[in-house]
Design a protein around this motif. Structure first.
Motif, mmCIF file in Angstrom:
data_model
loop_
_atom_site.group_PDB
_atom_site.id
_atom_site.type_symbol
_atom_site.label_atom_id
_atom_site.label_comp_id
_atom_site.label_asym_id
_atom_site.label_seq_id
_atom_site.Cartn_x
_atom_site.Cartn_y
_atom_site.Cartn_z
ATOM 1 N N LEU A 21 0.824 -1.212 0.000
ATOM 2 C CA LEU A 21 0.000 0.000 0.000
ATOM 3 C C LEU A 21 0.859 1.263 0.000
ATOM 4 C CD1 LEU A 21 -2.856 -1.054 2.459
ATOM 5 C CD2 LEU A 21 -2.959 -0.856 -0.039
ATOM 6 N N ARG A 22 1.990 1.228 0.670
ATOM 7 C CA ARG A 22 2.897 2.386 0.628
ATOM 8 C C ARG A 22 3.407 2.612 -0.792
ATOM 9 N NH1 ARG A 22 4.898 4.424 5.558
ATOM 10 N NH2 ARG A 22 4.337 3.191 7.414
ATOM 11 N N ARG A 23 3.715 1.523 -1.493
ATOM 12 C CA ARG A 23 4.157 1.670 -2.875
ATOM 13 C C ARG A 23 3.042 2.226 -3.757
ATOM 14 N NH1 ARG A 23 6.614 -3.390 -1.742
ATOM 15 N NH2 ARG A 23 4.898 -4.492 -2.818
ATOM 16 N N ALA A 24 1.799 1.975 -3.363
ATOM 17 C CA ALA A 24 0.651 2.488 -4.112
ATOM 18 C C ALA A 24 0.301 3.923 -3.722
ATOM 19 C CB ALA A 24 -0.556 1.588 -3.892
ATOM 20 N N GLY A 25 1.092 4.490 -2.812
ATOM 21 C CA GLY A 25 0.886 5.890 -2.444
ATOM 22 C C GLY A 25 0.141 6.128 -1.145
ATOM 23 N N TRP A 26 -0.177 5.068 -0.404
ATOM 24 C CA TRP A 26 -0.861 5.269 0.871
ATOM 25 C C TRP A 26 0.110 5.874 1.887
ATOM 26 C CZ3 TRP A 26 -5.393 1.823 2.661
ATOM 27 C CH2 TRP A 26 -6.259 1.598 1.593
ATOM 28 N N ARG A 27 -0.434 6.686 2.791
ATOM 29 C CA ARG A 27 0.381 7.402 3.776
ATOM 30 C C ARG A 27 -0.121 7.114 5.188
ATOM 31 N NH1 ARG A 27 2.686 11.922 1.401
ATOM 32 N NH2 ARG A 27 3.815 12.108 3.389
ATOM 33 N N PRO A 28 0.727 7.317 6.190
ATOM 34 C CA PRO A 28 0.266 7.156 7.580
ATOM 35 C C PRO A 28 -0.830 8.162 7.920
ATOM 36 C CG PRO A 28 2.656 7.148 7.471
ATOM 37 C CD PRO A 28 2.179 7.572 6.118
ATOM 38 N N ARG A 29 -1.754 7.733 8.728
ATOM 39 C CA ARG A 29 -2.846 8.581 9.186
ATOM 40 C C ARG A 29 -3.119 8.273 10.657
ATOM 41 N NH1 ARG A 29 -8.503 7.752 9.067
ATOM 42 N NH2 ARG A 29 -8.221 5.859 7.821
ATOM 43 N N ILE A 30 -3.282 9.305 11.473
ATOM 44 C CA ILE A 30 -3.548 9.124 12.896
ATOM 45 C C ILE A 30 -5.054 9.117 13.124
ATOM 46 C CG2 ILE A 30 -3.177 10.018 15.224
ATOM 47 C CD1 ILE A 30 -0.733 11.517 14.134
ATOM 48 N N VAL A 31 -5.528 8.078 13.803
ATOM 49 C CA VAL A 31 -6.933 8.010 14.202
ATOM 50 C C VAL A 31 -6.995 8.285 15.705
ATOM 51 C CG1 VAL A 31 -9.024 6.617 14.277
ATOM 52 C CG2 VAL A 31 -7.381 6.306 12.412
ATOM 53 N N LEU A 90 -2.267 4.482 14.662
ATOM 54 C CA LEU A 90 -1.611 4.902 13.429
ATOM 55 C C LEU A 90 -1.899 3.856 12.364
ATOM 56 C CD1 LEU A 90 0.264 7.156 12.359
ATOM 57 C CD2 LEU A 90 2.203 5.659 12.877
ATOM 58 N N VAL A 91 -2.551 4.289 11.272
ATOM 59 C CA VAL A 91 -2.944 3.379 10.201
ATOM 60 C C VAL A 91 -2.491 3.953 8.867
ATOM 61 C CG1 VAL A 91 -4.949 2.605 11.519
ATOM 62 C CG2 VAL A 91 -5.210 4.450 9.848
ATOM 63 N N LEU A 92 -2.634 3.155 7.810
ATOM 64 C CA LEU A 92 -2.362 3.628 6.457
ATOM 65 C C LEU A 92 -3.675 4.018 5.782
ATOM 66 C CD1 LEU A 92 0.297 1.085 5.134
ATOM 67 C CD2 LEU A 92 0.680 3.451 5.859
ATOM 68 N N GLY A 93 -3.627 5.091 5.001
ATOM 69 C CA GLY A 93 -4.801 5.531 4.269
ATOM 70 C C GLY A 93 -4.401 6.096 2.926
ATOM 71 N N PRO A 94 -5.342 6.181 1.984
ATOM 72 C CA PRO A 94 -5.039 6.743 0.667
ATOM 73 C C PRO A 94 -4.512 8.167 0.790
ATOM 74 C CG PRO A 94 -7.198 5.711 0.688
ATOM 75 C CD PRO A 94 -6.744 5.770 2.110
ATOM 76 N N ALA A 95 -3.586 8.532 -0.100
ATOM 77 C CA ALA A 95 -3.016 9.880 -0.068
ATOM 78 C C ALA A 95 -4.085 10.925 -0.352
ATOM 79 C CB ALA A 95 -1.877 9.998 -1.079
ATOM 80 N N ARG A 96 -5.013 10.607 -1.252
ATOM 81 C CA ARG A 96 -6.105 11.519 -1.563
ATOM 82 C C ARG A 96 -7.364 11.008 -0.876
ATOM 83 N NH1 ARG A 96 -5.646 12.794 -8.065
ATOM 84 N NH2 ARG A 96 -3.582 13.792 -8.009
#
Length: 361
Positions: free
Chosen positions: A23-33, A50-56
């Motif tokens: 997912l990081r290679r696909a552009g996902w970034r860390p996101r704080i919940v 701390l999770v991964l989420g889409p950049a957009r």
């Protein structure tokens, strides 16, 4: 020799690691919940993940938007955690640095200097993630009243723990179809009448990933806001499934230790193990419990919840030196008048016959 973690945990970590890399290679970034924390003027417990989420990310929808309410429940549960990530917590102008656990969770207690009672915001930062605020309820040292409430089948109709029914309700049903137990929100508001700063802590075996849905549900149905102490899906380092009873038992002990001045009203249902856990807690710490209120499930709900017509534990308990009042009812409409009468009688005895009592308590 250090013992290796349970196979299920190693498998879970392997999947998380490789899925996260993809997912990081696909552009996902860390996101704080952020989760809602709680504490005293001198110590606060900060919670988040701390999770991964889409950049957009899509523009946020209002809580009551049909776009939220008509989503299938499974969307509330899919997250990819960031294990061993760094989160910085800023509170009272001081930054504290922490590392998330193997499921991306942050659960830490921070010493503070004289925070005022009420609601506060702490700042959470992580490299590559957008800064967020996490709400924290600070409970004053003079507060002596609080509510600890279960969630599933106590305030929301869930039909747990039967796996197929629970899966249908939690994963397939749209949010708008989920029903609140009648009268429970009103009962909580009545219990808090005249006590605006008294805490309501929701303790459940539900997963942290369901917290956004639960927050929207409670807001929509008028339940008082409060910290939620949930758990996590997936295997632990010692077993495939987490123990719901152990989670609730630990939460009760932690709350009693953190807030020794509060006497709690414990609210649950007889579809799982709330009644037995509350009685066990009251037997050991009776001075910390004002009353136990148990929602009794209907025969149909009992069958859906655990496959039998009778509740898991409906016997009266005489254990312990202190007798804690226990009331039972089918919903909040049945529980409220009896529970309020019990609390008024307690206050009458405490203040004496010549002192006025608050009708809400």
């Amino acid at each position: 020799m250090k013992r290796r973690p349970f196979f299920g945990a190693r498998l879970d970590d392997f999947v998380t690691r490789h899925l996260g890399s993809a997912l990081r290679r696909a552009g996902w970034r860390p996101r704080i919940v952020p989760f809602t924390g709680l504490g005293t003027p001198s110590r606060v417990r900060v919670l988040g993940q701390l999770v991964l989420g889409p950049a957009r990310r899509h523009r946020a929808w209002p809580i009551g938007s049909p776009l939220w309410l008509n989503r299938r429940g499974w969307r509330n549960f899919f997250t990819v955690p960031v294990p061993n990530g760094v989160i910085s917590v800023t509170i009272s102008g001081r930054a504290h640095r922490f590392t998330t656990d193997r499921r991306g969770h942050l659960d830490t207690t921070i010493n503070t200097s004289g925070l005022a009672a009420g609601w506060h915001q702490v700042r959470l930062d992580s490299p590559g993630a957008e800064q967020v605020g996490a709400p924290v309820q600070v409970i004053g040292d003079d507060q002596d009243f609080g509510i600890i409430s279960d969630i599933d089948d106590t305030i929301i109709s869930t039909s747990l723990p039967r796996p197929l029914v629970a899966a249908w309700n939690s994963f397939i049903q749209p949010e708008v179809n989920r029903q609140a137990v009648p009268g429970m929100a009103r009962m909580y508001r009545q219990l808090l009448a005249g006590r605006p700063d008294a805490p309501v802590v929701y303790v459940s075996t539900g997963p942290w990933t369901a917290l956004p849905f639960l927050t929207r549900f409670m807001d929509r149905h008028g339940f008082p806001p409060g910290p939620m102490l949930l758990t996590d899906l997936g295997p632990t380092t010692t077993r495939w499934l987490r123990s719901g009873c152990a989670h609730k038992r630990a939460a009760l002990v932690q709350l009693a230790h953190a807030f020794p001045h509060i006497r709690w009203v414990l609210v649950g249902d007889n579809g799982q193990h709330d009644q037995a856990l509350y009685r066990e807690f009251a037997a050991v710490r009776g001075s910390r419990v004002r009353a136990i209120a148990i929602r009794t499930l209907s025969p149909t709900e009992q069958v859906l919840a655990h496959g039998t017509v009778g509740g898991l534990d409906t016997r009266s308990s005489r254990r312990g030196r202190r007798r804690v009042p226990e009331v039972l009812g089918a919903d909040g409409q049945a529980l409220a008048p009896v529970l309020l009468a019990v609390l008024r009688e307690q206050q009458h005895r405490a203040t004496g016959p010549d002192q006025p009592t608050d009708p809400g308590h």
